[in-house]
Design a protein around this motif. Structure first.
Motif, PDB file in Angstrom:
ATOM      1  N   PRO A 130      42.973  37.844  49.079  1.00  0.00           N
ATOM      2  CA  PRO A 130      43.755  36.793  48.419  1.00  0.00           C
ATOM      3  C   PRO A 130      43.390  36.605  46.952  1.00  0.00           C
ATOM      4  N   LEU A 131      42.118  36.765  46.626  1.00  0.00           N
ATOM      5  CA  LEU A 131      41.697  36.650  45.228  1.00  0.00           C
ATOM      6  C   LEU A 131      42.287  37.785  44.399  1.00  0.00           C
ATOM      7  N   VAL A 132      42.315  38.969  44.975  1.00  0.00           N
ATOM      8  CA  VAL A 132      42.884  40.135  44.284  1.00  0.00           C
ATOM      9  C   VAL A 132      44.383  39.944  44.062  1.00  0.00           C
ATOM     10  N   ILE A 133      45.074  39.445  45.095  1.00  0.00           N
ATOM     11  CA  ILE A 133      46.527  39.287  45.002  1.00  0.00           C
ATOM     12  C   ILE A 133      46.901  38.210  44.001  1.00  0.00           C
ATOM     13  N   SER A 134      46.143  37.113  43.978  1.00  0.00           N
ATOM     14  CA  SER A 134      46.459  36.055  43.006  1.00  0.00           C
ATOM     15  C   SER A 134      46.318  36.579  41.581  1.00  0.00           C
ATOM     16  N   SER A 135      45.351  37.454  41.366  1.00  0.00           N
ATOM     17  CA  SER A 135      45.196  38.070  40.037  1.00  0.00           C
ATOM     18  C   SER A 135      46.333  39.044  39.752  1.00  0.00           C
ATOM     19  N   ALA A 136      46.762  39.781  40.780  1.00  0.00           N
ATOM     20  CA  ALA A 136      47.823  40.771  40.599  1.00  0.00           C
ATOM     21  C   ALA A 136      49.156  40.134  40.240  1.00  0.00           C
ATOM     22  N   LEU A 137      49.343  38.866  40.586  1.00  0.00           N
ATOM     23  CA  LEU A 137      50.592  38.175  40.267  1.00  0.00           C
ATOM     24  C   LEU A 137      50.638  37.674  38.824  1.00  0.00           C
ATOM     25  N   TRP A 150      53.528  38.254  36.149  1.00  0.00           N
ATOM     26  CA  TRP A 150      54.783  37.532  36.334  1.00  0.00           C
ATOM     27  C   TRP A 150      54.576  36.015  36.338  1.00  0.00           C
ATOM     28  N   HIS A 151      53.440  35.584  36.882  1.00  0.00           N
ATOM     29  CA  HIS A 151      53.105  34.159  36.932  1.00  0.00           C
ATOM     30  C   HIS A 151      51.655  34.022  36.474  1.00  0.00           C
ATOM     31  N   PRO A 152      51.423  33.944  35.160  1.00  0.00           N
ATOM     32  CA  PRO A 152      50.060  34.006  34.603  1.00  0.00           C
ATOM     33  C   PRO A 152      49.061  33.051  35.239  1.00  0.00           C
ATOM     34  N   PHE A 153      49.533  31.840  35.570  1.00  0.00           N
ATOM     35  CA  PHE A 153      48.593  30.848  36.094  1.00  0.00           C
ATOM     36  C   PHE A 153      48.288  31.031  37.577  1.00  0.00           C
ATOM     37  N   ALA A 154      48.974  31.965  38.237  1.00  0.00           N
ATOM     38  CA  ALA A 154      48.675  32.228  39.647  1.00  0.00           C
ATOM     39  C   ALA A 154      47.228  32.676  39.818  1.00  0.00           C
ATOM     40  N   ALA A 155      46.669  33.275  38.764  1.00  0.00           N
ATOM     41  CA  ALA A 155      45.280  33.736  38.806  1.00  0.00           C
ATOM     42  C   ALA A 155      44.280  32.592  38.898  1.00  0.00           C
ATOM     43  N   LEU A 156      44.748  31.344  38.795  1.00  0.00           N
ATOM     44  CA  LEU A 156      43.849  30.206  38.978  1.00  0.00           C
ATOM     45  C   LEU A 156      43.180  30.236  40.349  1.00  0.00           C
ATOM     46  N   GLY A 157      43.833  30.886  41.303  1.00  0.00           N
ATOM     47  CA  GLY A 157      43.247  30.975  42.641  1.00  0.00           C
ATOM     48  C   GLY A 157      41.866  31.599  42.639  1.00  0.00           C
ATOM     49  N   VAL A 158      41.598  32.458  41.659  1.00  0.00           N
ATOM     50  CA  VAL A 158      40.302  33.134  41.566  1.00  0.00           C
ATOM     51  C   VAL A 158      39.166  32.135  41.359  1.00  0.00           C
TER      52      VAL A 158
END
Length: 289
Positions: A225-232, A235-243
């Motif tokens: 899930p951490l990898v996928i949130s970064s991969a998004l 298209w959605h820059p702030f999705a990486a906040l999940g990391v």
């Protein structure tokens, strides 16, 4: 007669993040596309929570009458501990499913998407036949697949759809990490019970894979899930906040890799729930921005 405290314990409140997070993430997607409808989001949350509590009571009933919980090391079960009769627990499960169906029907009427009735019926059937019926699929190593589908893909995409009334690709992409974290909860739960489930004839994925491979699967369910949130992010820059939730995964990953077993995994289950909730909040925020 079971006390209110025992009924609450039997509902297994520590598993509720698996119901809350998908609705939150689906709503975050809807907010990001400018189409959130808050009363529909709250109704979707009620459906998810009612189904989660319902499946917990249904599992309590089905495992209890089969004797699977007679030597249980995890949280108490109402039927297995003789705190409540099988009939009482079955009634509670059916009441939860009925409440979920009523709230789901309201969403169907609001959206006019009558095909959602089939999705709702499949969700309730999946909840019951996990450990219920003559051939429960939870006893055949299919539990994690069902959790991924219904507490990942269906819950996130469904929550987004009932608000936007269309389905963006982001909802499906966001559903993958959510489903994996829900699987992590089940994997660590089944890892804890591996020594009792096998002799009881309950062939969970943990029993089929064995101890070592189940531990690897658990780690993957937390890391991907951490990898996928970064991969998004493209298209959605702030999705990486999940990391940012990653530090909360360190403790449970270390415990599982170090060989924690039996009652020691109860704390790991709690830590997994906290990580799931923190990731869900951050991921939701990132998708909404």
């Amino acid at each position: 007669m079971a006390t209110p405290r025992q009924w609450i314990a039997g509902a297994r409140p520590r598993t509720l993040p698996a119901a809350v997070v998908p609705v939150a993430v689906g709503t975050g997607v809807a907010v990001g596309y400018g189409g959130a409808v808050w009363w529909r989001a709250l109704l979707a949350l009620f459906v998810a929570l009612a189904l989660q509590v319902g499946v917990n009571y249904a599992n309590d009933y089905s495992d209890g009458v089969r004797g699977t919980d007679d030597e249980r090391v995890g949280p108490m079960r109402l039927v297995g501990s003789r705190a409540a009769s099988p009939r009482e627990v079955l009634t509670a499960a059916l009441a939860c499913f009925l409440a979920a169906a009523a709230a789901g029907l309201a969403l169907v009427v609001a959206t006019g998407a009558w095909w959602l009735l089939a999705v709702g019926a499949a969700s309730i059937a999946a909840a019951w036949f996990y450990t219920g019926g003559s051939r429960p699929y939870g006893y055949r190593a299919l539990g994690e697949i069902s959790v991924f589908v219904f507490f990942g893909l269906v819950a996130v995409a469904g929550t987004t759809f009932v608000q936007l009334e269309w389905l963006p690709w982001t909802a499906l992409a966001a559903a993958v990490p959510v489903g994996l974290l829900s699987c992590a909860m089940l994997v660590v739960n089944n890892l804890r019970d591996i020594v009792t489930d096998g002799p009881a004839g309950k062939r969970t994925m943990a029993v089929v894979l064995g101890d070592a491979r189940t531990r690897t699967l658990y780690v993957l369910c937390l890391v991907l899930p951490l990898v996928i949130s970064s991969a998004l992010a493209p298209w959605h820059p702030f999705a990486a906040l999940g990391v940012l939730a990653a530090p909360l995964a360190i403790g449970p990953v270390r415990a599982v890799r170090a060989g924690a077993a039996g009652p020691a995994l109860i704390a790991t289950l709690q830590q997994t729930g906290r990580f799931q909730l923190a990731f869900g909040v951050l991921f939701t925020l990132g998708l909404a921005l």
